[in-house]
Design an enzyme around this catalytic site. Structure first.
Site, PDB file in Angstrom:
ATOM      1  N   ASP A  17      61.604 -10.052   3.293  1.00  0.00           N
ATOM      2  CA  ASP A  17      60.306 -10.652   2.958  1.00  0.00           C
ATOM      3  C   ASP A  17      60.289 -11.063   1.494  1.00  0.00           C
ATOM      4  OD1 ASP A  17      59.543 -10.078   5.527  1.00  0.00           O
ATOM      5  OD2 ASP A  17      58.025  -8.581   4.996  1.00  0.00           O
ATOM      6  N   LYS A  44      59.012  -7.888  11.991  1.00  0.00           N
ATOM      7  CA  LYS A  44      58.125  -7.020  12.782  1.00  0.00           C
ATOM      8  C   LYS A  44      58.893  -5.904  13.487  1.00  0.00           C
ATOM      9  CE  LYS A  44      54.798 -10.729  13.441  1.00  0.00           C
ATOM     10  NZ  LYS A  44      53.956 -10.387  12.302  1.00  0.00           N
ATOM     11  N   THR A 230      44.113  -4.570  18.385  1.00  0.00           N
ATOM     12  CA  THR A 230      43.873  -4.156  17.008  1.00  0.00           C
ATOM     13  C   THR A 230      42.834  -5.089  16.394  1.00  0.00           C
ATOM     14  OG1 THR A 230      45.755  -5.492  16.255  1.00  0.00           O
ATOM     15  CG2 THR A 230      46.180  -3.176  16.730  1.00  0.00           C
ATOM     16  N   ASP A 262      52.243  -3.711  12.291  1.00  0.00           N
ATOM     17  CA  ASP A 262      53.536  -3.140  12.671  1.00  0.00           C
ATOM     18  C   ASP A 262      53.536  -1.629  12.457  1.00  0.00           C
ATOM     19  OD1 ASP A 262      54.287  -5.791  13.075  1.00  0.00           O
ATOM     20  OD2 ASP A 262      55.094  -5.964  11.048  1.00  0.00           O
ATOM     21  N   ALA A 292      48.556   1.873   5.600  1.00  0.00           N
ATOM     22  CA  ALA A 292      49.538   0.839   5.236  1.00  0.00           C
ATOM     23  C   ALA A 292      48.947  -0.321   4.442  1.00  0.00           C
ATOM     24  CB  ALA A 292      50.209   0.309   6.508  1.00  0.00           C
TER      25      ALA A 292
HETATM   26  O1  RIB Z   1      54.133  -8.339  10.369  1.00  0.00           O
HETATM   27  C1  RIB Z   1      54.655  -8.563   9.093  1.00  0.00           C
HETATM   28  C2  RIB Z   1      56.042  -9.143   9.192  1.00  0.00           C
HETATM   29  O2  RIB Z   1      55.972 -10.410   9.808  1.00  0.00           O
HETATM   30  C3  RIB Z   1      56.701  -9.366   7.866  1.00  0.00           C
HETATM   31  O3  RIB Z   1      57.428  -8.250   7.429  1.00  0.00           O
HETATM   32  C4  RIB Z   1      57.536 -10.615   8.107  1.00  0.00           C
HETATM   33  O4  RIB Z   1      58.913 -10.396   7.996  1.00  0.00           O
HETATM   34  C5  RIB Z   1      57.146 -11.114   9.485  1.00  0.00           C
HETATM   35  O5  RIB Z   1      58.077 -10.808  10.444  1.00  0.00           O
END
Ligand code: RIB
Length: 333
Positions: A17, A44, A230, A262, A292
């Site tokens: 990211d 994710k 959610t 996530d 989070a």
């Molecule tokens: O849900 C967040 C995630 O979505 C991030 O970490 C990014 O990599 C995307 O997959």
């Protein structure tokens, strides 16, 4: 890779990211100056695996990365959390998945994902781990790998299957309905319902489309054993054939919502693999999701077992986290 049965197996995406912080999101055609740029592990699938492992679940990750600058950072969170990455393939000649994440001063984000090696999570790659998947107490899938690979994984699962259809991709109906629960946010829930019924509300009255509970119920009517919706800072809904629970979230300061969903799904998987009922697992997952959003990034913001979770709201009929049952009865675990 370990040959012992695993609590949680995640088949899914692994990204690096590129997180940019900025005052506000730009309009189309606008150039803005940002504040910071940090590279963090994400994706994710990997996020969910890390969240589950940090909460004590024996966790296996099945996925793919490239062999490039972002490979090690993308895998670093999985390694740090003790996730078994023996089934993660390193594919030559393709880039590791990357996500451009922009986070504004309200903690709201926009995310653009370049799938890279995540597109190489093929049915064949999944088949190479079929015994591990079959042995999983809980299998977790999302929408950042090819649909055929989700189908392949669900086809060999013998334990509980969680499908977090984020982003929403088209799965064949019989695969999708194996989800117990399907985990979606309100937007994804409406899209899935549209896929299955041709209507965003599942009802003839257009006004029902804004009613999250009606959407969750309509999804259950499509054949899901359970649906978890959610609702961000409002918590989550849990719907089954017999019941509907509203589980509120604690009010917490929001720094960055990236990956909070996530964290929720990973926590849900961890608690289900530990033997919790589905309502109890959702109650914990709501608190983990709230935790989070308190710090920047996805995986770096997830709690370990020793970290104190925010207290559940007090409006509760129930001492754990405050589930409120509309019918006075919990859905079946
Ligand atoms: O849900 C967040 C995630 O979505 C991030 O970490 C990014 O990599 C995307 O997959």
């Amino acid at each position: 890779m370990s040959t012992e049965p695993s609590g949680v197996v995640v088949v899914g995406s692994i990204n690096a990211d590129l997180v940019v912080t900025l005052e506000r999101h730009p309009q189309p055609g606008e150039t803005l100056l940002g504040r910071t740029m940090t590279v963090m592990p994400g994706g994710k699938g990997a996020n969910q695996a890390v969240a589950a492992a940090k909460l004590g679940a024996r966790t296996v990750m099945i996925g793919a990365v490239g062999q490039d600058t972002y490979t090690e950072i993308a895998l670093s969170g999985l390694h740090d959390a003790g996730v078994d990455t023996g089934a993660v393939q390193r594919v030559a000649g393709i880039s590791t998945g990357v996500a451009i994440v922009e986070v504004d001063d309200d903690g709201e984000n926009t995310i653009v994902v370049i799938p890279g090696a995540n597109a190489e999570v093929t049915p064949e790659l999944v088949a190479a781990s079929s015994q591990v998947i079959a042995d999983a107490a809980v299998l977790v899938l999302q929408g950042e790998i090819p649909a055929a690979s989700v189908t392949a994984a669900v086809g060999v699962a013998r334990g509980r299957v969680i499908i977090n259809l984020a982003p929403v991709i088209t799965l064949d109906r019989s695969t999708l309905l194996q989800a117990d629960p399907l985990v979606v946010n309100e937007h994804e829930g409406a899209l899935v319902l549209e896929q299955l019924t041709g209507s965003a509300s599942g009802a003839s009255e257009p006004s029902v489309a804004s009613d999250h509970a009606a959407t969750a119920r309509a999804l259950v009517d499509c054949g899901f054993a359970s649906v978890v919706m959610t609702l961000g800072g409002s918590g989550a809904l849990l719907a089954s054939a017999t019941d509907l629970l509203e589980i509120p979230a604690p009010k917490v300061p929001v720094v960055d919502t990236t990956g909070a969903g996530d964290a929720f799904t990973g926590a849900l998987a961890a608690r289900l693999s530990a033997g919790d009922s589905l309502p109890d697992a959702v109650r914990v997952a709501v608190l983990v999701g709230a935790y989070a959003v308190g710090t920047e990034g996805a995986q770096p913001s997830y709690p370990s077992l020793d970290d104190p979770l925010p207290a559940a709201p007090e409006t509760t009929a129930d001492s754990l986290t405050g589930a409120r049952s509309f019918t006075g009865q919990d859905p079946a675990a």
